[in-house]
Write a protein that holds these residues in place. Structure first.
Motif, PDB file in Angstrom:
ATOM      1  N   LEU A  99      -0.986  22.081  -7.940  1.00 42.43           N
ATOM      2  CA  LEU A  99      -1.181  22.349  -6.507  1.00 42.43           C
ATOM      3  C   LEU A  99      -1.706  21.122  -5.780  1.00 42.43           C
ATOM      4  O   LEU A  99      -2.549  20.405  -6.296  1.00 42.43           O
ATOM      5  N   GLY A 100      -1.195  20.957  -4.565  1.00 41.78           N
ATOM      6  CA  GLY A 100      -1.874  20.140  -3.595  1.00 41.78           C
ATOM      7  C   GLY A 100      -1.358  18.744  -3.363  1.00 41.78           C
ATOM      8  O   GLY A 100      -0.430  18.332  -4.015  1.00 41.78           O
ATOM      9  N   PRO A 101      -1.984  18.053  -2.395  1.00 44.22           N
ATOM     10  CA  PRO A 101      -3.142  18.506  -1.632  1.00 44.22           C
ATOM     11  C   PRO A 101      -2.777  19.502  -0.531  1.00 44.22           C
ATOM     12  O   PRO A 101      -1.768  19.353   0.135  1.00 44.22           O
ATOM     13  N   VAL A 102      -3.616  20.515  -0.394  1.00 49.37           N
ATOM     14  CA  VAL A 102      -3.419  21.576   0.587  1.00 49.37           C
ATOM     15  C   VAL A 102      -4.658  21.687   1.459  1.00 49.37           C
ATOM     16  O   VAL A 102      -5.771  21.649   0.946  1.00 49.37           O
ATOM     17  N   SER A 103      -4.453  21.837   2.777  1.00 47.45           N
ATOM     18  CA  SER A 103      -5.564  22.105   3.689  1.00 47.45           C
ATOM     19  C   SER A 103      -5.211  23.287   4.574  1.00 47.45           C
ATOM     20  O   SER A 103      -4.076  23.389   5.046  1.00 47.45           O
ATOM     21  N   LEU A 104      -6.171  24.167   4.767  1.00 46.48           N
ATOM     22  CA  LEU A 104      -5.971  25.385   5.570  1.00 46.48           C
ATOM     23  C   LEU A 104      -7.279  25.785   6.216  1.00 46.48           C
ATOM     24  O   LEU A 104      -8.308  25.774   5.543  1.00 46.48           O
ATOM     25  N   GLY A 149     -10.966  18.275  -3.884  1.00 46.94           N
ATOM     26  CA  GLY A 149     -11.104  18.917  -2.578  1.00 46.94           C
ATOM     27  C   GLY A 149     -12.124  20.040  -2.598  1.00 46.94           C
ATOM     28  O   GLY A 149     -12.864  20.216  -3.568  1.00 46.94           O
ATOM     29  N   GLN A 150     -12.142  20.797  -1.510  1.00 44.75           N
ATOM     30  CA  GLN A 150     -13.180  21.817  -1.288  1.00 44.75           C
ATOM     31  C   GLN A 150     -12.585  23.143  -0.859  1.00 44.75           C
ATOM     32  O   GLN A 150     -11.734  23.185   0.020  1.00 44.75           O
ATOM     33  N   VAL A 151     -13.085  24.211  -1.441  1.00 47.08           N
ATOM     34  CA  VAL A 151     -12.798  25.563  -0.938  1.00 47.08           C
ATOM     35  C   VAL A 151     -14.123  26.145  -0.474  1.00 47.08           C
ATOM     36  O   VAL A 151     -15.117  26.098  -1.204  1.00 47.08           O
ATOM     37  N   ASP A 154      -8.045  19.549   1.505  1.00 50.37           N
ATOM     38  CA  ASP A 154      -7.498  18.555   0.560  1.00 50.37           C
ATOM     39  C   ASP A 154      -7.567  19.037  -0.883  1.00 50.37           C
ATOM     40  O   ASP A 154      -7.910  18.275  -1.782  1.00 50.37           O
ATOM     41  N   VAL A 155      -7.272  20.305  -1.071  1.00 48.00           N
ATOM     42  CA  VAL A 155      -7.420  20.882  -2.407  1.00 48.00           C
ATOM     43  C   VAL A 155      -6.235  20.538  -3.303  1.00 48.00           C
ATOM     44  O   VAL A 155      -5.074  20.673  -2.923  1.00 48.00           O
TER      45      VAL A 155
END
Ligand code: ADP
Ligand code: ADP
Length: 225
Positions: free
Chosen positions: A23-28, A62-64, A8-9
């Motif tokens: 950017l985002g939200p991006v999850s990978l 979010g979190q990396v 959820d970055v």
């Protein structure tokens, strides 16, 4: 944990009236050994995502996590940029040697490791050359050797071949594919070239830009060609 987890970055540069949602939200979730290629139009946040993964800055939301940890610059990832950014006052070997020193490789092991890394990227015998004497393609090979020097779990590449001519680019793509497979590293490679993505990737992720926001679109699983 997985070598790379992005949850959820989101990222916004600046704040208030001048805030730029980038950017985002991006999850990978990226498993070990994957060669992930991020594609998408200019400005969709590819470089931003790579910088967040490298730990150059923290995400706004979010979190990396890399290997379960908050990434710190230089610790979990080797990075290759569009420009090689070699130190001109050091030789080719000296540039790789510095990366080994920063990674804590003992002095007595470094010369052999420099030779081995240069050999791996197709630059055997060039350790004494000056960085300005070698071609742009060779400079990017040195940058790749330097990024591999830390034996980090992740290799991050931001359009590393975009400034090269077509033939040089093809050779580097082939060699990078071999080198990353041999090293067993997990790679994230940013490009806007779909050809390059299909050639290099074990997985392609497309970032898209809708008005004011950027969303992860389609992960496509491709066999490595
Ligand atoms: P891409 O790599 O896909 O071209 P970027 O991550 O470079 O995209 O940029 C995403 C968005 O963030 C763009 O709108 C860009 O202008 C903006 N941006 C990137 N870096 C900065 C920065 N340092 N300060 C402000 N805005 C930025
Ligand atoms: P530019 O040359 O495009 O202005 P910068 O030199 O400001 O870009 O670098 C962009 C980001 O990359 C910064 O966060 C910087 O700390 C980081 N960076 C630059 N060079 C290196 C490098 N050789 N190794 C690791 N990180 C780097």
């Amino acid at each position: 944990g997985a070598p790379l987890s992005v949850r959820d970055v989101t990222h916004t540069y600046g704040r208030g009236a001048t805030a730029v949602p980038a950017l985002g939200p991006v999850s990978l979730e990226v498993p070990a050994g994957e060669f992930l290629v991020l594609v998408g139009p200019s400005g969709c946040g590819k470089s931003t995502l790579l910088r967040l993964i490298a730990g150059f800055e923290g995400p706004t939301g979010g979190q990396v996590r890399v290997g379960g940890e908050v990434p710190r610059p230089g610790r979990q990832a080797g990075v290759v940029f569009q420009q090689a950014r070699l130190l001109p006052w050091r030789t080719v070997g000296g540039n790789v040697e510095l990366a080994l020193r920063l990674a804590g490789v003992p002095r007595e092991q470094r010369a052999a490791r420099v030779a081995e890394l240069l050999d791996r990227v197709g630059l055997a015998g060039t350790a004494q050359r000056r960085t300005w004497e070698i071609s742009g393609g060779q400079q990017q090979r040195v940058a790749i050797a330097r990024a591999l020097a830390g034996s980090t779990p992740l290799l991050l590449l931001d359009e590393p071949f975009a400034a090269l001519d077509a033939l040089t680019r093809e050779r580097l793509q082939e060699d990078l594919r071999r080198v990353s497979a041999e090293a067993g590293t997990t790679s994230v490679f940013v490009t806007h070239s779909v050809d390059e993505a299909v050639f290099l990737a074990t997985r392609v992720v497309v970032l898209t830009r809708s008005p004011g926001t950027v969303a992860l679109d389609v992960p496509v699983d491709l066999p490595r060609s």
